[in-house]
Scaffold this active site. Structure first.
Site, PDB file in Angstrom:
ATOM      1  N   GLU A  43      -4.803  -9.243   0.325  1.00 40.92           N
ATOM      2  CA  GLU A  43      -5.165  -9.194   1.743  1.00 40.92           C
ATOM      3  C   GLU A  43      -6.670  -9.025   1.884  1.00 40.92           C
ATOM      4  O   GLU A  43      -7.273  -8.182   1.222  1.00 40.92           O
ATOM      5  CB  GLU A  43      -4.490  -8.019   2.472  1.00 40.92           C
ATOM      6  CG  GLU A  43      -3.006  -8.151   2.713  1.00 40.92           C
ATOM      7  CD  GLU A  43      -2.444  -6.961   3.482  1.00 40.92           C
ATOM      8  OE1 GLU A  43      -3.233  -6.252   4.164  1.00 40.92           O
ATOM      9  OE2 GLU A  43      -1.228  -6.731   3.407  1.00 40.92           O
ATOM     10  N   GLU A  48       0.832  -1.211   0.000  1.00 36.93           N
ATOM     11  CA  GLU A  48       0.000   0.000   0.000  1.00 36.93           C
ATOM     12  C   GLU A  48       0.865   1.259   0.000  1.00 36.93           C
ATOM     13  O   GLU A  48       0.644   2.208   0.762  1.00 36.93           O
ATOM     14  CB  GLU A  48      -0.968  -0.016   1.189  1.00 36.93           C
ATOM     15  CG  GLU A  48      -1.872  -1.244   1.195  1.00 36.93           C
ATOM     16  CD  GLU A  48      -2.900  -1.237   2.330  1.00 36.93           C
ATOM     17  OE1 GLU A  48      -2.965  -0.236   3.057  1.00 36.93           O
ATOM     18  OE2 GLU A  48      -3.626  -2.239   2.469  1.00 36.93           O
TER      19      GLU A  48
END
Length: 503
Positions: A269, A122
């Site tokens: 995820e 991220e």
């Protein structure tokens, strides 16, 4: 020279076989392995846990040498991670990238089945200062893979959160945050040029808890939605049965808005915390069990989201163990699905092959007496549809049609789903309208799945013999057995090739 040619040829064949194995196994659910754990098991014990639970895909957040060595010759597919701290050096230097590939990938191939590299985690939202060198780093790593002749086996991508997508609902109008346009365009161009996947971190837990009640909790947990709660994209009229699917579709539409197609998404995820502070009531063991079990069932049916039904929703659950050393709220420390000793935090299975034919559960799943009729109807529709229960026996003229009421029909459908799916994670809840009982609900010629009087592993012969209605996919067990047999055959072939290479 001849020996070297033979070795190169055998290595090429080996890669082909490994790739064939990966493709043969179809949709999968893997797991992330975080290491902020006080009593983290040794690498060998950790791999033993993976094997015991038939986990075939893992994602590491770094390139830990002990883990990569322990995963050698297991066949488990591995994503290795470039840490956020390493990106800057790799992005600024091709030689640093080449050294990283040599040390952390090439040194373990082909014995450790490394299939992808995740660059950071991220980065655009958590480490924005690194963003300018993100794609250059990926390019440098790719060129190093090409130089090592590993680029066809190992792909490169970078996981991003849903936070870089503006207004994710309705999915059809979703777009990336315009402040990242240049970087995202370069990223998508790279993924398309290298036939790589877009890595997405998708968390319905946060979508729900931060949504101020906009969406019902059933939508976040893959639970059946009543007719008045159906989630529909007004532009496409696609129905979304889960927030997870809507998040994936929103990302597909955002990619399409940049005029890129054929870039598959892999969810690197997702998950649900099993415990939280007083102000985190939705972080509960029940919700975590429901989410992850339903997630696994949804992914393993092999279909994609409404806009991309032919692209499987391959997914990595976050995460293997509770990371008690992580900072932040209580829930942040409780995403694990196993304790450090290998026991499960709650019942579930990573593999549909663990479904049992008979009712070894000693219980049946039936509708509650006081359930709301609309909720029962929604649960019945879901069980006979997305839940893939065999509902032939409750059709007109069939043994379980009478009494002709929604409670009776829902009980039959709920139980058929439960008997087939419980050991793969299916629950007996159906929005609070179902409960388990040890009393056999069969009556007359209506035999419930799991009854001692039923045949065909729990199905009544009348329903099993008639090819009507929404039936569980033909030969699911047989297909999985075939895949396992193929896998075992290919592993045997690999062993032979290894032996030849050692001569």
């Amino acid at each position: 020279m001849e020996g070297m040619k033979l070795e190169r040829w055998l290595t090429s064949v080996l890669f082909l076989i490994v790739a064939t194995v990966s493709n043969a196994l179809g949709a999968f659910v893997g797991v992330n392995i975080g290491t902020d754990v006080t009593d983290l098991p040794s690498a060998s014990n950790l791999v033993a846990i993976l094997k015991a639970h038939q986990i075939t895909h893992v994602r590491l957040y770094d390139a830990n040498e002990h883990m990569l060595q322990a995963l050698s010759k297991t066949g488990i597919e591995v994503i290795v991670g470039v840490t956020d701290e390493e990106i800057l050096g790799i992005g600024e230097s091709a030689s640093v990238a080449a050294a990283w590939i040599s040390k952390n990938v090439a040194a373990y191939m082909p014995f450790t089945n490394i299939t992808a590299i995740s660059v950071g985690s991220e980065v655009l939202t958590l480490v924005p200062k690194v963003a300018p060198v993100l794609v250059p780093a990926m390019n440098h790593l790719h060129k190093a893979l090409v130089a090592s002749n590993l680029n066809f086996r190992v792909k490169i991508s970078t996981p991003q959160s849903m936070d870089i997508i503006s207004r994710p609902f309705p999915p059809s109008t979703a777009t990336f945050n315009s402040s990242w346009n240049s970087t995202i365009y370069q990223l998508l161009q790279f993924l398309q040029n290298t036939n790589s996947s877009y890595m997405l971190n998708a968390y319905p837990y946060y979508g729900y808890t931060r949504g101020d009640g906009i969406f019902p909790i059933e939508y976040a947990l893959f639970r059946p939605l009543s007719p008045v709660k159906q989630i529909v994209d007004p532009n496409t009229l696609f129905h979304y049965n889960s927030m997870f699917e809507a998040m994936v579709d929103a990302t597909y539409y955002a990619i399409e808005a940049f005029n890129f197609n054929n870039i598959p998404i892999v969810v690197t995820e997702t998950g649900w915390p099993s415990f939280g502070a007083v102000n985190e009531p939705d972080a509960s063991e029940k919700n975590a069990e429901t989410y992850n079990n339903n997630l696994i069932l949804r992914v393993l049916n092999g279909s994609g989201p409404p806009s991309q039904p032919k692209i499987a929703l391959n997914t990595y659950v976050y995460e293997l163990f509770n990371e008690d050393k992580r900072k932040g709220p209580v829930s942040e420390k409780n995403w694990g699905i196993f304790y450090a000793n290998g026991s499960s935090v709650y019942p579930f299975s990573f593999s549909a092959s663990n479904q049992r034919n008979g009712n070894s559960l000693g219980s049946f799943c039936v509708a509650k007496d006081d359930s709301d009729t609309d909720k029962l109807q929604a649960g019945l529709s879901w069980a006979c549809g997305q839940g893939q229960a065999n509902c032939v026996a409750i059709q007109p003229g069939r043994p379980c049609y009478s009494p002709n009421n929604v409670k009776s029909h829902a009980s039959y459908a709920y139980n058929d789903y439960y008997q087939k799916m419980h050991n793969a994670g299916g629950t007996c809840d159906f929005d609070g309208t179902a409960t388990t009982t040890t009393e056999d609900p069969s009556y007359g010629s209506c035999i419930y799945a799991g009854s001692a009087n039923s045949s065909f592993g729990g199905r009544s012969s009348s329903s099993a013999a008639i090819g009507l209605g929404p039936v569980s996919p033909v030969g699911v067990g047989a297909g999985l057995n075939l895949q396992v047999s193929t896998f075992q055959y290919l592993i045997s072939s690999i062993s032979v090739l290894f032996a030849l290479m050692m001569l």
